[in-house]
Design a protein around this motif. Sequence first.
Motif, PDB file in Angstrom:
ATOM      1  N   ARG B 103       0.955  -1.364   0.099  1.00 24.70           N
ATOM      2  CA  ARG B 103      -0.065   0.081   0.187  1.00 24.70           C
ATOM      3  C   ARG B 103       0.884   1.041   0.001  1.00 24.70           C
ATOM      4  O   ARG B 103       1.764   1.413   1.051  1.00 24.70           O
ATOM      5  CB  ARG B 103      -0.806  -0.001   1.439  1.00 24.70           C
ATOM      6  N   PRO B 167      -3.122 -15.286  -1.604  1.00 21.62           N
ATOM      7  CA  PRO B 167      -3.514 -14.862  -0.317  1.00 21.62           C
ATOM      8  C   PRO B 167      -2.773 -13.684   0.365  1.00 21.62           C
ATOM      9  O   PRO B 167      -1.481 -14.058   0.455  1.00 21.62           O
ATOM     10  CB  PRO B 167      -4.076 -16.060   0.385  1.00 21.62           C
ATOM     11  N   ASP B 169      -2.518 -13.595   3.530  1.00 12.29           N
ATOM     12  CA  ASP B 169      -1.915 -14.269   4.573  1.00 12.29           C
ATOM     13  C   ASP B 169      -0.664 -14.668   4.346  1.00 12.29           C
ATOM     14  O   ASP B 169       0.164 -14.814   5.078  1.00 12.29           O
ATOM     15  CB  ASP B 169      -2.795 -15.393   4.892  1.00 12.29           C
ATOM     16  N   LEU B 170      -0.478 -15.138   3.265  1.00 13.94           N
ATOM     17  CA  LEU B 170       0.890 -15.940   2.654  1.00 13.94           C
ATOM     18  C   LEU B 170       1.927 -14.877   2.783  1.00 13.94           C
ATOM     19  O   LEU B 170       2.909 -15.145   3.190  1.00 13.94           O
ATOM     20  CB  LEU B 170       0.622 -16.474   1.228  1.00 13.94           C
ATOM     21  N   ASP B 172       1.996 -12.185   4.631  1.00 17.29           N
ATOM     22  CA  ASP B 172       2.066 -11.984   5.905  1.00 17.29           C
ATOM     23  C   ASP B 172       3.027 -12.978   6.508  1.00 17.29           C
ATOM     24  O   ASP B 172       3.715 -12.537   7.779  1.00 17.29           O
ATOM     25  CB  ASP B 172       0.794 -11.638   6.568  1.00 17.29           C
ATOM     26  N   ALA B 173       2.775 -14.271   6.544  1.00 16.15           N
ATOM     27  CA  ALA B 173       3.433 -15.260   7.120  1.00 16.15           C
ATOM     28  C   ALA B 173       4.771 -15.230   6.819  1.00 16.15           C
ATOM     29  O   ALA B 173       5.558 -15.356   7.372  1.00 16.15           O
ATOM     30  CB  ALA B 173       2.810 -16.782   6.562  1.00 16.15           C
ATOM     31  N   ALA B 174       5.086 -14.958   5.410  1.00 17.44           N
ATOM     32  CA  ALA B 174       6.605 -14.509   4.917  1.00 17.44           C
ATOM     33  C   ALA B 174       7.211 -13.374   5.779  1.00 17.44           C
ATOM     34  O   ALA B 174       8.362 -13.652   6.693  1.00 17.44           O
ATOM     35  CB  ALA B 174       6.746 -14.502   3.538  1.00 17.44           C
ATOM     36  N   ARG B 175       6.561 -12.356   5.998  1.00 16.31           N
ATOM     37  CA  ARG B 175       7.137 -11.239   6.732  1.00 16.31           C
ATOM     38  C   ARG B 175       7.237 -11.747   8.055  1.00 16.31           C
ATOM     39  O   ARG B 175       8.170 -11.298   8.805  1.00 16.31           O
ATOM     40  CB  ARG B 175       5.644 -10.034   6.838  1.00 16.31           C
ATOM     41  N   MET B 176       6.080 -12.526   8.605  1.00  8.32           N
ATOM     42  CA  MET B 176       6.613 -12.848  10.122  1.00  8.32           C
ATOM     43  C   MET B 176       7.736 -13.865  10.324  1.00  8.32           C
ATOM     44  O   MET B 176       8.393 -13.918  11.281  1.00  8.32           O
ATOM     45  CB  MET B 176       5.136 -13.745  10.661  1.00  8.32           C
ATOM     46  N   ASP B 177       8.023 -14.591   9.190  1.00  7.63           N
ATOM     47  CA  ASP B 177       9.104 -15.372   8.998  1.00  7.63           C
ATOM     48  C   ASP B 177      10.520 -14.876   8.898  1.00  7.63           C
ATOM     49  O   ASP B 177      11.587 -15.560   8.882  1.00  7.63           O
ATOM     50  CB  ASP B 177       8.895 -16.613   8.219  1.00  7.63           C
ATOM     51  N   GLY B 178      10.268 -13.789   8.530  1.00  9.07           N
ATOM     52  CA  GLY B 178      11.541 -12.917   8.190  1.00  9.07           C
ATOM     53  C   GLY B 178      12.083 -12.867   6.873  1.00  9.07           C
ATOM     54  O   GLY B 178      13.187 -12.403   6.881  1.00  9.07           O
ATOM     55  N   ILE B 179      11.214 -13.036   5.962  1.00  9.71           N
ATOM     56  CA  ILE B 179      11.870 -13.066   4.703  1.00  9.71           C
ATOM     57  C   ILE B 179      11.422 -11.230   4.077  1.00  9.71           C
ATOM     58  O   ILE B 179      10.335 -10.789   4.508  1.00  9.71           O
ATOM     59  CB  ILE B 179      10.770 -13.939   3.744  1.00  9.71           C
ATOM     60  N   GLN B 187      10.777 -15.845  -3.406  1.00  8.02           N
ATOM     61  CA  GLN B 187      10.899 -16.947  -2.779  1.00  8.02           C
ATOM     62  C   GLN B 187       9.167 -17.182  -2.503  1.00  8.02           C
ATOM     63  O   GLN B 187       8.845 -18.643  -2.271  1.00  8.02           O
ATOM     64  CB  GLN B 187      11.562 -17.007  -1.298  1.00  8.02           C
ATOM     65  N   VAL B 188       8.274 -16.441  -2.548  1.00  3.97           N
ATOM     66  CA  VAL B 188       7.018 -16.815  -2.370  1.00  3.97           C
ATOM     67  C   VAL B 188       6.064 -16.492  -3.501  1.00  3.97           C
ATOM     68  O   VAL B 188       5.481 -17.218  -4.032  1.00  3.97           O
ATOM     69  CB  VAL B 188       6.330 -16.024  -1.259  1.00  3.97           C
TER      70      VAL B 188
END
Lengths: 383, 278
Positions: B103, B167, B169-170, B172-179, B187-188
């Motif tokens: 955004r 999605p 979420d995918l 966001d999950a990558a951000r939480m994982d530190g990517i 990678q995603v």
Amino acid sequence: MAQIELSAIRKSFDGTDVLNGIDFRIGDGEFISLVGPSGCGKSTLLRIIAGLEPQNSGQIHIDGRPVDGIRPSARNLAMVFQSYALYPHLSTFDNIAVPLRMRRLSAIERLPLLGPLLPGRRAKERGIRADIETIAEQLDIAPLLRRKPGQLSGGQRQRVAVGRAMVREPLAFLFDEPLSNLDAKLRVHMRAELAELHRRLKATFVYVTHDQAEAMTMSSRIAVMMGGELIQAGTPAEIYNDPGDIRVAEFIGSPKINILPGRIRKDGGIDVLGTALRLACGATAGECRVGVRPERIDLGTGPFSGSVVHLENLGAEAFVHLAIGDAGLRLIARLADVRHLPAMGSPVAFGFASDAVRAFDPAGKRIPLRAEQSERIREPAHV
Amino acid sequence: MNNAHPIPVRAILRHFLLIAGAAVMLAPFIWMISTASKPQTEIFSSELHLIPHQFALRDNLREAFAKANLLRFLLNGVIVTVSIFVLQVMVALPAAYALAKLRFLGRETLFALVLFGILIPPQATAIPVFLLLHEAGLLDSYAALVLPFTISVFGIFLMRQFFKTVPDDLVDAARMDGISEFGIVWQVMLPAAIPAVTAFGIFSVVAHWNDYFWPLIVLNSEQLRTPPLAVAHFRNNEAGTSYGPLMAAAMVIIAPLVIAFLFAQRRFIEGITLTGIK
């Protein structure tokens, strides 16, 4: 293991306020459920804690350390998403390995072709493999490690997502409606598993759900949110028995609490449906609403009467829907004994104990009540 | 369908129309193969026949390879199309990711500009781009063939539409994982978008393998020629057009695309439906 402190968190999207100043303190090792109807801001609050969404104002402290403006991964929290958000192209093993590889391997070691040739990488990979195998053992997903997420069932994906969260040993776990994509039976099963996991890990869990049954069964405390505000927080029993707001009373409990129109007389007594209750309050005279849980309605005796319009027999219990008067007022009573159900359309007398009554003022706030000694608990039925 | 007749009239009519359409589409190719197989004398004979009396495909092919350095031209084609595609992906994926998932102020305006860019035909910008390459001293080089096509607005648009369906979420999950954000792109998003990348690759490779206009303008040197220019080479011979070898050369240069299509037929159709729906 961490405590999370939220102070005056505000958030708006395109001029619409989603969160209006949330103050909340989540204790170390607590299982907190954020519940509320959809659109109440609970998921936004969770995303703000995670760092995926910046708040407009307010601070977040994790273990006393301010984390505002710190990247999600650096906050050391783990999140489980509603859609599980597993990487579809990676096997279960690699999915769980991602957070570990991101943290333990350097950028060069992560390079696709060159990385595996570097000297230190082998040992690190061995460590990662050992950690993943431990987690897989705990979650019972060891046989699934080679499969891709597409080959797993909903419950298995759920476990893999939890595994990916656990493997980092985060300060706290954030769950965003993780069970809502599962079928009813599996949901009940996973509920027990998650509660058990919390007891074993003793970690801080923040769990967002719109399902009050999940909140009631798993949490050590529930925080009820409505319209961007945190209305009440307390243990499940407190929230159920002692709602501070009519919206909390209506949201928690299934079937919904019965709300009856009432009046506060000048002397402080309360009338419901034209019958005086043996209760008094200090509030000013005027309209009020009276809430009684379905299981506290006693059928057969009491000063009120209604006619049976619908019966739901669930085997172990039954719900009797009553129509009262001509104003279209409905009420649900729970019957523990399904062998003696009233007939459809038959008139039924009912009443309730005075300690079952929760009164709310027109704004929805709870009115404290005290028992009045002079009157009888129930008057005989007039009809 | 008419119930009174056991013969499915509509189905027959449908097939007849389809066969007629296919015949129109295939006629040039059949003519090409036929001509490539005929000796020079038969090509210029007044009688019309598809099957050559004397089979001369080998001679024509030998002549084609002898007259022009066909292998070199095919190699040029591979170098140019692969470079264009790789660079297009390197530009389009991060751009599409930003337009779909991040955004920021002016995102919608930027996307509108991308859509606007699709409307501009390459011929319209040919002269300015040509002058630019001239100023940069890059005319008559691989760079001149590749650079103008590295930013594909169509590619950005296609990938952006596909990334929209991945999605949140995918991510966001990558951000939480530190990517990191660039990490997320490669990678995603890239693995999730393989069907879209394949579809885009098919369009890009076909368009640039067959491109005649741009190479004709920017190239002088013979050793840089792309396959379509190579075919034209036979026509421009002062000795008159030798149709046999020309058609044989045309067969050779379309062969890679035909073989690729046969191998990836399903992907190809998937790609077209993908772009049609999205």
